[in-house]
Structures are given as structure tokens and as C-alpha cells.
Motif scaffolding. Structure first.
Motif, PDB file in Angstrom:
ATOM      1  N   GLN A  92       9.044   1.735 -13.293  1.00 54.55           N
ATOM      2  CA  GLN A  92       9.768   0.463 -13.247  1.00 54.55           C
ATOM      3  C   GLN A  92      10.053   0.042 -11.797  1.00 54.55           C
ATOM      4  O   GLN A  92       9.882  -1.124 -11.436  1.00 54.55           O
ATOM      5  N   GLU A  93      10.482   1.014 -10.975  1.00 53.81           N
ATOM      6  CA  GLU A  93      10.773   0.704  -9.580  1.00 53.81           C
ATOM      7  C   GLU A  93       9.516   0.258  -8.844  1.00 53.81           C
ATOM      8  O   GLU A  93       9.540  -0.683  -8.039  1.00 53.81           O
ATOM      9  N   LEU A  94       8.416   0.951  -9.139  1.00 55.00           N
ATOM     10  CA  LEU A  94       7.150   0.572  -8.493  1.00 55.00           C
ATOM     11  C   LEU A  94       6.724  -0.832  -8.885  1.00 55.00           C
ATOM     12  O   LEU A  94       6.250  -1.613  -8.054  1.00 55.00           O
ATOM     13  N   SER A 114      13.317  -9.351   0.549  1.00 53.93           N
ATOM     14  CA  SER A 114      13.335  -8.075   1.283  1.00 53.93           C
ATOM     15  C   SER A 114      14.585  -7.272   0.956  1.00 53.93           C
ATOM     16  O   SER A 114      14.541  -6.031   0.825  1.00 53.93           O
ATOM     17  N   VAL A 115      15.736  -7.969   0.831  1.00 52.24           N
ATOM     18  CA  VAL A 115      16.970  -7.290   0.436  1.00 52.24           C
ATOM     19  C   VAL A 115      16.798  -6.648  -0.950  1.00 52.24           C
ATOM     20  O   VAL A 115      17.182  -5.492  -1.195  1.00 52.24           O
ATOM     21  N   ALA A 116      16.201  -7.413  -1.879  1.00 58.39           N
ATOM     22  CA  ALA A 116      15.960  -6.878  -3.228  1.00 58.39           C
ATOM     23  C   ALA A 116      15.012  -5.687  -3.173  1.00 58.39           C
ATOM     24  O   ALA A 116      15.171  -4.694  -3.918  1.00 58.39           O
ATOM     25  N   PHE A 117      14.025  -5.740  -2.285  1.00 55.96           N
ATOM     26  CA  PHE A 117      13.068  -4.635  -2.130  1.00 55.96           C
ATOM     27  C   PHE A 117      13.795  -3.372  -1.661  1.00 55.96           C
ATOM     28  O   PHE A 117      13.570  -2.261  -2.177  1.00 55.96           O
ATOM     29  N   VAL A 118      14.692  -3.545  -0.657  1.00 54.74           N
ATOM     30  CA  VAL A 118      15.454  -2.395  -0.144  1.00 54.74           C
ATOM     31  C   VAL A 118      16.340  -1.796  -1.241  1.00 54.74           C
ATOM     32  O   VAL A 118      16.414  -0.568  -1.426  1.00 54.74           O
ATOM     33  N   LEU A 119      17.019  -2.651  -1.996  1.00 59.15           N
ATOM     34  CA  LEU A 119      17.910  -2.173  -3.053  1.00 59.15           C
ATOM     35  C   LEU A 119      17.133  -1.481  -4.169  1.00 59.15           C
ATOM     36  O   LEU A 119      17.598  -0.490  -4.750  1.00 59.15           O
ATOM     37  N   THR A 166       8.112   5.942   0.353  1.00 65.53           N
ATOM     38  CA  THR A 166       9.095   4.915   0.011  1.00 65.53           C
ATOM     39  C   THR A 166       9.845   4.454   1.253  1.00 65.53           C
ATOM     40  O   THR A 166      10.087   3.258   1.463  1.00 65.53           O
ATOM     41  N   GLY A 167      10.229   5.402   2.118  1.00 59.96           N
ATOM     42  CA  GLY A 167      10.914   5.047   3.362  1.00 59.96           C
ATOM     43  C   GLY A 167      10.046   4.168   4.245  1.00 59.96           C
ATOM     44  O   GLY A 167      10.533   3.208   4.862  1.00 59.96           O
ATOM     45  N   SER A 168       8.747   4.488   4.302  1.00 60.21           N
ATOM     46  CA  SER A 168       7.831   3.672   5.107  1.00 60.21           C
ATOM     47  C   SER A 168       7.720   2.257   4.553  1.00 60.21           C
ATOM     48  O   SER A 168       7.679   1.274   5.298  1.00 60.21           O
ATOM     49  N   ALA A 169       7.673   2.146   3.212  1.00 51.33           N
ATOM     50  CA  ALA A 169       7.592   0.829   2.586  1.00 51.33           C
ATOM     51  C   ALA A 169       8.823  -0.007   2.922  1.00 51.33           C
ATOM     52  O   ALA A 169       8.721  -1.211   3.246  1.00 51.33           O
ATOM     53  N   ILE A 170      10.010   0.624   2.866  1.00 51.00           N
ATOM     54  CA  ILE A 170      11.241  -0.108   3.184  1.00 51.00           C
ATOM     55  C   ILE A 170      11.264  -0.486   4.666  1.00 51.00           C
ATOM     56  O   ILE A 170      11.635  -1.610   5.029  1.00 51.00           O
ATOM     57  N   ALA A 171      10.859   0.447   5.535  1.00 56.92           N
ATOM     58  CA  ALA A 171      10.861   0.174   6.981  1.00 56.92           C
ATOM     59  C   ALA A 171       9.912  -0.963   7.338  1.00 56.92           C
ATOM     60  O   ALA A 171      10.243  -1.849   8.139  1.00 56.92           O
ATOM     61  N   VAL A 172       8.717  -0.942   6.741  1.00 60.63           N
ATOM     62  CA  VAL A 172       7.741  -2.000   7.033  1.00 60.63           C
ATOM     63  C   VAL A 172       8.238  -3.344   6.518  1.00 60.63           C
ATOM     64  O   VAL A 172       8.070  -4.379   7.166  1.00 60.63           O
ATOM     65  N   THR A 173       8.850  -3.321   5.357  1.00 57.13           N
ATOM     66  CA  THR A 173       9.380  -4.576   4.803  1.00 57.13           C
ATOM     67  C   THR A 173      10.500  -5.131   5.686  1.00 57.13           C
ATOM     68  O   THR A 173      10.539  -6.333   5.991  1.00 57.13           O
ATOM     69  N   GLY A 174      11.436  -4.265   6.098  1.00 56.05           N
ATOM     70  CA  GLY A 174      12.564  -4.727   6.893  1.00 56.05           C
ATOM     71  C   GLY A 174      12.208  -5.071   8.319  1.00 56.05           C
ATOM     72  O   GLY A 174      12.730  -6.040   8.884  1.00 56.05           O
ATOM     73  N   LEU A 232       0.827  -1.206   0.000  1.00 53.76           N
ATOM     74  CA  LEU A 232       0.000   0.000   0.000  1.00 53.76           C
ATOM     75  C   LEU A 232       0.862   1.258   0.000  1.00 53.76           C
ATOM     76  O   LEU A 232       0.510   2.268  -0.638  1.00 53.76           O
ATOM     77  N   CYS A 233       1.999   1.218   0.713  1.00 51.55           N
ATOM     78  CA  CYS A 233       2.886   2.393   0.732  1.00 51.55           C
ATOM     79  C   CYS A 233       3.465   2.666  -0.655  1.00 51.55           C
ATOM     80  O   CYS A 233       3.613   3.823  -1.072  1.00 51.55           O
ATOM     81  N   VAL A 234       3.783   1.585  -1.372  1.00 54.49           N
ATOM     82  CA  VAL A 234       4.349   1.753  -2.711  1.00 54.49           C
ATOM     83  C   VAL A 234       3.337   2.363  -3.663  1.00 54.49           C
ATOM     84  O   VAL A 234       3.698   3.083  -4.609  1.00 54.49           O
ATOM     85  N   LEU A 235       2.046   2.112  -3.411  1.00 59.42           N
ATOM     86  CA  LEU A 235       1.006   2.640  -4.295  1.00 59.42           C
ATOM     87  C   LEU A 235       0.794   4.138  -4.138  1.00 59.42           C
ATOM     88  O   LEU A 235       0.102   4.765  -4.964  1.00 59.42           O
ATOM     89  N   VAL A 236       1.369   4.735  -3.097  1.00 60.76           N
ATOM     90  CA  VAL A 236       1.206   6.185  -2.907  1.00 60.76           C
ATOM     91  C   VAL A 236       1.877   6.913  -4.062  1.00 60.76           C
ATOM     92  O   VAL A 236       3.023   6.613  -4.408  1.00 60.76           O
TER      93      VAL A 236
END
Length: 386
Positions: A40-42, A75-80, A92-100, A29-33
């Protein structure tokens, strides 16, 4: 694996599933913002979120370490993918934080209880933390909040899993202690019951014979005393060797048949008291099916009642009447002797308290006594049918 361990693993996998799917959904959901990154990143981030969710579900279904490793790798691939973007916006920061700190950290709860689980969790968390640190250093993005969230998330879920596992171990230890205590109590109860039974048998046989000898065998012939002493000697030998006093599981009483086991048992009791000068008349009809334990209790209580008639009533005759209904077998022992006041009997006396009441109580039965001075005595013995 013990059942309690299986239940522990099931609950931890459920915790992993709920946490992992919730984290993957939140990252999705965070990525959809709008403005979270390039198209491509999305697309890659959304795909990785779905992959993480699928791997979490797979890991919780089978407990597969490979699936857990896949969750961390995705998750590593998501962060990168999102962390190396030119701009790191709040979504984007929230998406990475929630994933990690949530989606990937969810596997810590179920992994920490494995063998070398702490090392596994530290290794996987370390790989993810190292990725975040490298990304931050390489891009210059401020990712301290993401790093803290990841470390805290992995730590909390690992501690939660370890705490739950420790609680299960404590419960298992206490269950074992309760089981051992219950087993010790069962053995002690069985030993006490056996000792009480042996005491009843000794009281009803050997001690009765010794009492006769102490009174010079008044009213009993020398041959009868000799036969009784021989029977007592065989009984003592059985008790000393631990041999069961009787075998078989069920017995049938038919007063008119000498072939039935219970009839033979009653006949042996009658013959014993005939030798000792007490004529016993048996009354009853039909067939009564009794378990062996109940039969032994009934016959033993009857024998003690007849011994009391012989020793205390002042008469040489007694009647035993056997009746039954749908639920109960009753044996009534009657004499027309001196009688007594039932309330005057010392409740601590072994004869009636143990050999009659105690025997019957052990099989769910009971005894009632009716007597008065000069009017004889009647004892009603009752045992339940199977």
C-alpha cells in the motif's frame, strides 16, 4: 514584460523542469527497490511520484504558483507516507531525500525571481523541513541526512535562480547603458553632420559673396551682388530658424525640361554664376533619378567647383557634363583656364575638402581632379544611384 525577462523565466522554467522530472524519476526508481515498504505504501509513493512529475511539468508550462504549491504538498505527502513506515531502509530514505532535495526543491529556481520570492521559497522549504523533523521525532527514525539533503537542495536551487536573475539584471543595465551611449553618439554624429553641412552651405554662399564684396565686386554687377546678397540673407534665415533647405524625397534631371526639379535646381545654379560673370554650359541627356540627399550633395559639389572656376581659373566659361550608367551618376566640370598642380592644394582647405569631397563622401560618392598649369582643370564628381 521585457524580452530579457521572458527569456530569463523561460530558462529558469527549463531548469525547474529538468531538475524536477529527474528528481521524481529517481524517487520512483528508489521506491521500486524490493523491501522499500508495504504494498500500500509503495502504491501511494509511486502515485505521488507521478503526481509530482506532472505538477512540475504543469508549473514549468504556465509558471503557476498553484502548481508549485501542489509539488510541495505532494512531496509532504510522500515524506509522510514513507517516513512513517515501521522501518526506514536505505532505499526508502534515498527516495525521501531525492524528493525533498531535488524534485520539490526544483520549484525554488523559478519562484525565487518572483515578487517576495525569497519569502515564498523559505515558506515552502520550511513546511517540508518541518514535516521531516516531525516525522523523525514521531517515529524515531534517523532522518538527519534527509534533512540536510532537503535544506541543501532548496538552498542551491534558490541561490542558482537568484544568481541567474542578478546576472540578467546586470546585463539589462549594461544593455541600457550601451543603448544610451549609442543614442548619444547618434545624436552627436547627427549634430556634427548638420554643423558640417551648415558650414559647407555658408562657405559656398555667404562667404563667397563676402569674398566678392572684399574685392569690390570685380567682374560682377551691382544688381547681381544685390540679388546674391538677398539669396544669402534668406538662406541665413532658414539656417537660423532650423528650416530644411529643401523638401521632397526624389528628383529627376532632364536637361531639356524646365519643369523637372533637378533641372530647375541646376538652372538656378547656372543663373547664379551667370550673374557673377561665369557662363556655364550644361550637357547631358535622358533622366536621372536621385534621392534628395544625393541630389543636394551633387548640386552643392558642382556649385563649389564652379565657384573655384570663377575665382581661380582666369576664364569666364565652364562646361558641366552629366552622364550615368547602371550604378553611378557622373558630373564633369571642365574649364580651359590656368590650371594648377593638384598636389599643391592644402588638404586642410575647407572649400575642396568639405564642400566637394566631404559632401560626396557623405552619400557614398567621390571626387577626382585632373589639372596641370596652363592646361585647364577637369573635376569628375560621382554619386551612386539608388
Amino acid at each position: 514584460m521585457k524580452r530579457i525577462h521572458k527569456e530569463r523565466d523561460r530558462l529558469l522554467r527549463r531548469l525547474t523542469r529538468i531538475t524536477g522530472l529527474a528528481g521524481a524519476t529517481a524517487a520512483f526508481l528508489c521506491v521500486l527497490v524490493p523491501g522499500s515498504g508495504s504494498t500500500q505504501e509503495l502504491a501511494i509513493a509511486l502515485t505521488l511520484s507521478v503526481v509530482i512529475a506532472g505538477l512540475v511539468f504543469l508549473q514549468t508550462m504556465r509558471g503557476s504558483f498553484a502548481a508549485a504549491l501542489g509539488v510541495v504538498a505532494a512531496s509532504v505527502a510522500f515524506v509522510l507516507t514513507l517516513g512513517t513506515a515501521p522501518v526506514l531502509d536505505p532505499a526508502t530514505g534515498s527516495a525521501i531525500a531525492v524528493t525533498g532535495g531535488v524534485a520539490s526543491a526544483s520549484v525554488a529556481a523559478s519562484l525565487v525571481v518572483r515578487r517576495h520570492g525569497v519569502l515564498l521559497v523559505c515558506g515552502l522549504a520550511g513546511a517540508l523541513v518541518a514535516t521531516i523533523v516531525w516525522t523523525s521525532a514521531a517515529t524515531g527514525h534517523r532522518m538527519i541526512e534527509i534533512l540536510v539533503t532537503t535544506v541543501v537542495g532548496w538552498s542551491v536551487l534558490a541561490v542558482l535562480g537568484a544568481w541567474f536573475d542578478n546576472g540578467v539584471r546586470i546585463a539589462e543595465t549594461r544593455i541600457g547603458e550601451v543603448g544610451r551611449a549609442h543614442e548619444a553618439e547618434r545624436i552627436a554624429s547627427e549634430l556634427e553632420a548638420q554643423q558640417r553641412q551648415d558650414a559647407r552651405v555658408l562657405h559656398d554662399t555667404v562667404l563667397a559673396t563676402l569674398s566678392l564684396l572684399a574685392h569690390s565686386g570685380v567682374g560682377v554687377s551691382a544688381n547681381a551682388l544685390r540679388d546674391q546678397a538677398g539669396d544669402d540673407a534668406r538662406l541665413l534665415r532658414q539656417l537660423r530658424l532650423g528650416v530644411p533647405l529643401d523638401n521632397g524625397s526624389n528628383a529627376i534631371f532632364s536637361p531639356g525640361s524646365d519643369d523637372d526639379l533637378l533641372s530647375t535646381t541646376f538652372e538656378s545654379v547656372r543663373q547664379r554664376f551667370v550673374r557673377m560673370g561665369l557662363d556655364v554650359s550644361w550637357h547631358g541627356a535622358g533622366q536621372l533619378v536621385l534621392p534628395r540627399e544625393t541630389l543636394d550633395a551633387l548640386v552643392g559639389a558642382l556649385g563649389e567647383c564652379l565657384e573655384n572656376v570663377r575665382r581661380h581659373s582666369g576664364v569666364t566659361e565652364a562646361d558641366v557634363t552629366i552622364t550615368d550608367d547602371e550604378h553611378t551618376v557622373r558630373a564633369m566640370v571642365t574649364d580651359s583656364g590656368d590650371g594648377f598642380e593638384p598636389d599643391s592644394v592644402d588638404p586642410a582647405r575647407l572649400g575642396y575638402a568639405e564642400s566637394v569631397v566631404g559632401r560626396l563622401s557623405a552619400v557614398g560618392g567621390r571626387a577626382r581632379i585632373f589639372s596641370s598649369p596652363g592646361s585647364g582643370t577637369t573635376v569628375m564628381l560621382e554619386v551612386p544611384k539608388p
